[in-house]
Design a protein around this motif. Structure first.
Motif, PDB file in Angstrom:
ATOM      1  N   GLY A  36       0.843  -1.134   0.240  1.00 57.38           N
ATOM      2  CA  GLY A  36      -0.059  -0.076  -0.056  1.00 57.38           C
ATOM      3  C   GLY A  36       0.774   1.080   0.031  1.00 57.38           C
ATOM      4  N   GLU A  37       2.159   1.011   0.063  1.00 55.53           N
ATOM      5  CA  GLU A  37       2.947   2.321   0.266  1.00 55.53           C
ATOM      6  C   GLU A  37       3.588   2.337  -1.351  1.00 55.53           C
ATOM      7  N   LYS A  38       3.996   3.803  -1.853  1.00 52.88           N
ATOM      8  CA  LYS A  38       4.497   4.127  -2.925  1.00 52.88           C
ATOM      9  C   LYS A  38       6.183   4.541  -2.802  1.00 52.88           C
ATOM     10  N   LEU A  39       6.976   4.452  -3.876  1.00 56.03           N
ATOM     11  CA  LEU A  39       7.944   5.284  -3.816  1.00 56.03           C
ATOM     12  C   LEU A  39       8.334   5.391  -5.247  1.00 56.03           C
ATOM     13  N   LEU A  40       8.796   6.514  -5.507  1.00 53.78           N
ATOM     14  CA  LEU A  40       9.199   7.021  -6.786  1.00 53.78           C
ATOM     15  C   LEU A  40      10.866   7.024  -7.085  1.00 53.78           C
ATOM     16  N   LEU A  41      11.108   6.249  -8.290  1.00 58.24           N
ATOM     17  CA  LEU A  41      12.406   6.288  -8.382  1.00 58.24           C
ATOM     18  C   LEU A  41      12.655   7.275  -9.847  1.00 58.24           C
ATOM     19  N   LYS A  42      13.287   8.254  -9.616  1.00 64.77           N
ATOM     20  CA  LYS A  42      13.573   9.324 -10.700  1.00 64.77           C
ATOM     21  C   LYS A  42      14.930   9.602 -11.097  1.00 64.77           C
ATOM     22  N   VAL A  43      15.152   9.763 -12.352  1.00 65.86           N
ATOM     23  CA  VAL A  43      16.419   9.604 -12.773  1.00 65.86           C
ATOM     24  C   VAL A  43      16.701  11.125 -13.363  1.00 65.86           C
ATOM     25  N   HIS A  44      17.920  11.650 -13.148  1.00 66.46           N
ATOM     26  CA  HIS A  44      18.254  12.878 -13.594  1.00 66.46           C
ATOM     27  C   HIS A  44      19.659  12.424 -14.174  1.00 66.46           C
ATOM     28  N   SER A  45      19.642  12.942 -15.703  1.00 62.23           N
ATOM     29  CA  SER A  45      20.884  12.707 -16.235  1.00 62.23           C
ATOM     30  C   SER A  45      21.309  13.631 -17.323  1.00 62.23           C
ATOM     31  N   ASP A  46      22.678  13.497 -17.714  1.00 61.84           N
ATOM     32  CA  ASP A  46      22.975  14.304 -18.831  1.00 61.84           C
ATOM     33  C   ASP A  46      23.240  13.518 -20.132  1.00 61.84           C
ATOM     34  N   VAL A  47      22.757  12.214 -20.078  1.00 61.06           N
ATOM     35  CA  VAL A  47      22.639  11.359 -21.375  1.00 61.06           C
ATOM     36  C   VAL A  47      21.410  10.773 -21.452  1.00 61.06           C
ATOM     37  N   PRO A  48      20.839  10.266 -22.314  1.00 65.02           N
ATOM     38  CA  PRO A  48      19.692   9.672 -22.104  1.00 65.02           C
ATOM     39  C   PRO A  48      19.516   8.283 -21.474  1.00 65.02           C
ATOM     40  N   VAL A  49      18.277   8.117 -20.704  1.00 69.39           N
ATOM     41  CA  VAL A  49      18.364   6.690 -20.161  1.00 69.39           C
ATOM     42  C   VAL A  49      16.975   6.176 -20.576  1.00 69.39           C
ATOM     43  N   GLN A  50      17.167   4.770 -20.211  1.00 68.47           N
ATOM     44  CA  GLN A  50      15.651   4.243 -20.318  1.00 68.47           C
ATOM     45  C   GLN A  50      15.169   3.123 -19.040  1.00 68.47           C
ATOM     46  N   ALA A  51      14.417   3.752 -18.460  1.00 65.23           N
ATOM     47  CA  ALA A  51      14.094   2.923 -17.309  1.00 65.23           C
ATOM     48  C   ALA A  51      13.428   1.401 -17.692  1.00 65.23           C
ATOM     49  N   THR A  52      13.866   0.337 -16.870  1.00 65.32           N
ATOM     50  CA  THR A  52      13.480  -0.835 -17.184  1.00 65.32           C
ATOM     51  C   THR A  52      13.397  -1.533 -15.763  1.00 65.32           C
ATOM     52  N   THR A  53      12.869  -3.013 -16.044  1.00 66.81           N
ATOM     53  CA  THR A  53      12.966  -4.008 -15.066  1.00 66.81           C
ATOM     54  C   THR A  53      13.603  -5.265 -15.653  1.00 66.81           C
ATOM     55  N   TRP A  54      14.145  -6.038 -14.621  1.00 68.38           N
ATOM     56  CA  TRP A  54      14.606  -7.372 -14.861  1.00 68.38           C
ATOM     57  C   TRP A  54      14.021  -8.511 -14.372  1.00 68.38           C
ATOM     58  N   SER A  55      14.026  -9.686 -14.741  1.00 68.07           N
ATOM     59  CA  SER A  55      13.517 -10.988 -14.018  1.00 68.07           C
ATOM     60  C   SER A  55      14.628 -11.336 -13.078  1.00 68.07           C
ATOM     61  N   THR A  56      14.124 -11.909 -11.960  1.00 65.78           N
ATOM     62  CA  THR A  56      15.039 -12.484 -10.906  1.00 65.78           C
ATOM     63  C   THR A  56      15.110 -13.935 -11.220  1.00 65.78           C
ATOM     64  N   THR A  57      14.713 -14.719 -12.273  1.00 67.66           N
ATOM     65  CA  THR A  57      14.532 -16.079 -12.501  1.00 67.66           C
ATOM     66  C   THR A  57      15.854 -16.099 -13.313  1.00 67.66           C
ATOM     67  N   SER A  58      16.676 -17.427 -12.806  1.00 65.48           N
ATOM     68  CA  SER A  58      17.530 -17.594 -13.398  1.00 65.48           C
ATOM     69  C   SER A  58      17.572 -18.889 -14.214  1.00 65.48           C
ATOM     70  N   PRO A  59      18.104 -18.841 -15.314  1.00 60.46           N
ATOM     71  CA  PRO A  59      18.348 -20.260 -16.183  1.00 60.46           C
ATOM     72  C   PRO A  59      19.078 -21.342 -15.772  1.00 60.46           C
ATOM     73  N   ASN A  60      19.787 -21.076 -14.510  1.00 58.91           N
ATOM     74  CA  ASN A  60      20.717 -21.988 -13.880  1.00 58.91           C
ATOM     75  C   ASN A  60      19.984 -22.860 -13.019  1.00 58.91           C
ATOM     76  N   ASP A  61      20.149 -24.224 -13.229  1.00 58.48           N
ATOM     77  CA  ASP A  61      19.516 -25.257 -12.252  1.00 58.48           C
ATOM     78  C   ASP A  61      19.813 -25.301 -10.768  1.00 58.48           C
ATOM     79  N   PHE A  62      21.098 -24.817 -10.734  1.00 54.43           N
ATOM     80  CA  PHE A  62      21.950 -24.464  -9.322  1.00 54.43           C
ATOM     81  C   PHE A  62      21.216 -23.306  -8.553  1.00 54.43           C
ATOM     82  N   ASP A  63      20.514 -22.338  -9.118  1.00 50.72           N
ATOM     83  CA  ASP A  63      20.122 -21.440  -8.602  1.00 50.72           C
ATOM     84  C   ASP A  63      18.855 -21.301  -7.858  1.00 50.72           C
TER      85      ASP A  63
END
Length: 460
Positions: A388-415
């Motif tokens: 129920g709580e919110k947090l904003l992640l805001k980037v200021h930069s002098d080159v273009p950026v692209q916000a994104t997300t990554w999965s935490t599912t590993s392809p390795n069978d040992f992880d």
């Protein structure tokens, strides 16, 4: 019982097949030497020569790991291992002092009496620790805190443990092998009321150092920021140099994955105990820099031999910060990388990176593991939601950026799986022979802040 102590404990400890711990510098040295000493004391009357030999050996051997608290009390092995190894050192010292009426100088090992404040500061207002290296974020009872509180005449060092006892987490306390020592060491504090700690900023030099800052000890919704430096080229290390954890609104927003069971990895044939650049250890998902809240260039691992030390710091309540040059960790990719982390105006966290590239362009990945749900709002904004709580992640930069997300599912069978988690952040292409600054605000309640000019780290 006496025969078992002697025949199955003390005598085998002189066999080279079983006593490699005498020379190691990790917590296993502390654990085994304390156990052997207490065992020797238990049979001293009947085996005085054997007992004296054990005790004298322990006093010499345990000085190897005790040196690692120098100069200011940081423990290179992190939160969970502190509760384990340090408590055994306290047990050893207290037994020597109680039975033989001398501590043989061990108590005065540089940094040792200061180390309880390090352990205390690692626990955030969410009651989760800064669990860098092979640590777990769950809080640890530490009976040794009461011993340190007495030794330093600073009862507030036992504050966290007293709160845990008051909250009555029976399951946690029942699992604590050292719980009875709370009665012994805690009794020495007398009836004085144990007050809250007052220190809001903590940083010390050491082998694997951290900087820790918060806005309050009273408010469970307080902001808290931990910054990991040092090196990962040591036992239990992860590629986490430059990483941070962040608490606000009673939630942990930037997290560190807990350790994975060694058995599950070793059963798959991985050797976890070598630390070269191409070691098996760095194939484990939870150990890589990509899985920590730090930087990655061109998807490459951090440089194992690299190290980061603490630069400029401030404990000002409206702008507490720590800065470190983390360039050595990326020596194969960029000329310079400097990171500063701060709590600003008691309202938000600020993570700022200044990058200088060499003859080749690089692709930057800025990562932050989290258990919050994430929504990309724009190329430079992500909205995180948790309980129920919110947090904003805001980037200021002098080159273009692209916000994104990554999965935490590993392809390795040992992880191990990482359910309920994800990694958020952004990517950016930085041209060759150029400089780029990335200033990231982590804003609780996703409030719109007044636009602020980026201040170079050199002017912090």
């Amino acid at each position: 019982m006496k025969n078992a102590i002697v025949e199955k404990g003390l005598k085998p400890s002189f066999d080279k097949k079983y006593n490699a711990w005498l020379q190691v510098k990790n917590n296993w040295n502390q654990v085994c030497n304390a156990g052997m000493t207490v065992g020797a004391m238990a049979v001293y009357e009947d085996y005085p020569e054997l007992a004296e030999k054990i005790i004298e050996r322990s006093i010499q051997s345990v000085q190897i790991p005790m040196k690692r608290y120098a100069p200011d009390g940081t423990c290179p092995e992190g939160y969970s291992c502190w509760a384990y190894g340090t408590t055994y050192s306290v047990l050893l010292i207290d037994a020597l002092e109680g039975v033989l009426e001398t501590y043989f100088g061990l108590k005065k090992s540089p940094g040792f009496l200061k180390t309880a404040s390090f352990f205390q500061q690692l626990l955030g207002p969410t009651q989760q620790s800064f669990n860098y290296s092979d640590g777990n974020s769950t809080p640890e009872m530490a009976a040794a805190s009461f011993w340190f509180a007495h030794q330093n005449n600073t009862p507030s060092l036992a504050w966290n443990d007293v709160q845990m006892i008051k909250e009555g987490n029976a399951k946690m306390m029942e699992a604590d092998r050292f719980l009875p020592f709370v009665l012994i060491w805690g009794n020495r504090l007398g009836k004085d009321k144990i007050q809250r700690p007052q220190q809001l900023f903590w940083s010390r030099d050491g082998e694997n150092l951290v900087a820790l800052m918060r806005t309050s000890w009273k408010n469970k919704d307080a902001l808290s920021l931990g910054f990991k430096l040092g090196s990962h080229n040591m036992e239990y290390g992860h590629m986490d140099v430059g990483s941070f954890v962040f608490d606000a609104l009673g939630e942990r927003w930037s997290m560190d994955f807990k350790m994975q069971s060694y058995i599950t990895l070793e059963q798959k044939g991985l050797n976890l105990w070598t630390y070269g650049q191409n070691s098996d250890r760095w194939t484990v998902f939870r150990y890589k820099n990509q899985s920590h809240s730090t930087l990655t260039f061109d998807e490459q691992l951090q440089v194992v031999k690299g190290k980061a030390v603490l630069g400029k710091t401030s404990s000002h309540p409206n702008f507490s910060f720590a800065i470190s040059d983390i360039s050595e960790l990326y020596a194969n990719k960029v000329k310079k990388a400097v990171r500063g982390v701060a709590l600003r105006n008691k309202k938000y966290a600020l993570i700022q990176d200044e990058i200088t590239t060499g003859p080749s362009s690089v692709k930057l990945r800025w990562s932050m593991p989290t258990e919050a749900k994430a929504e990309v709002l724009s190329p430079n904004e992500l909205l995180l939601t948790k309980n129920g709580e919110k947090l904003l992640l805001k980037v200021h930069s002098d080159v273009p950026v692209q916000a994104t997300t990554w999965s935490t599912t590993s392809p390795n069978d040992f992880d191990a799986p990482n359910p309920g988690s994800g990694i958020v952040g952004f990517e950016a292409n930085i041209p060759s022979e150029s400089e780029a600054t990335f200033s990231v605000q982590l804003i609780p309640k996703a409030k719109v802040l007044k636009s602020e000019k980026i201040i170079p780290l050199s002017q912090w």
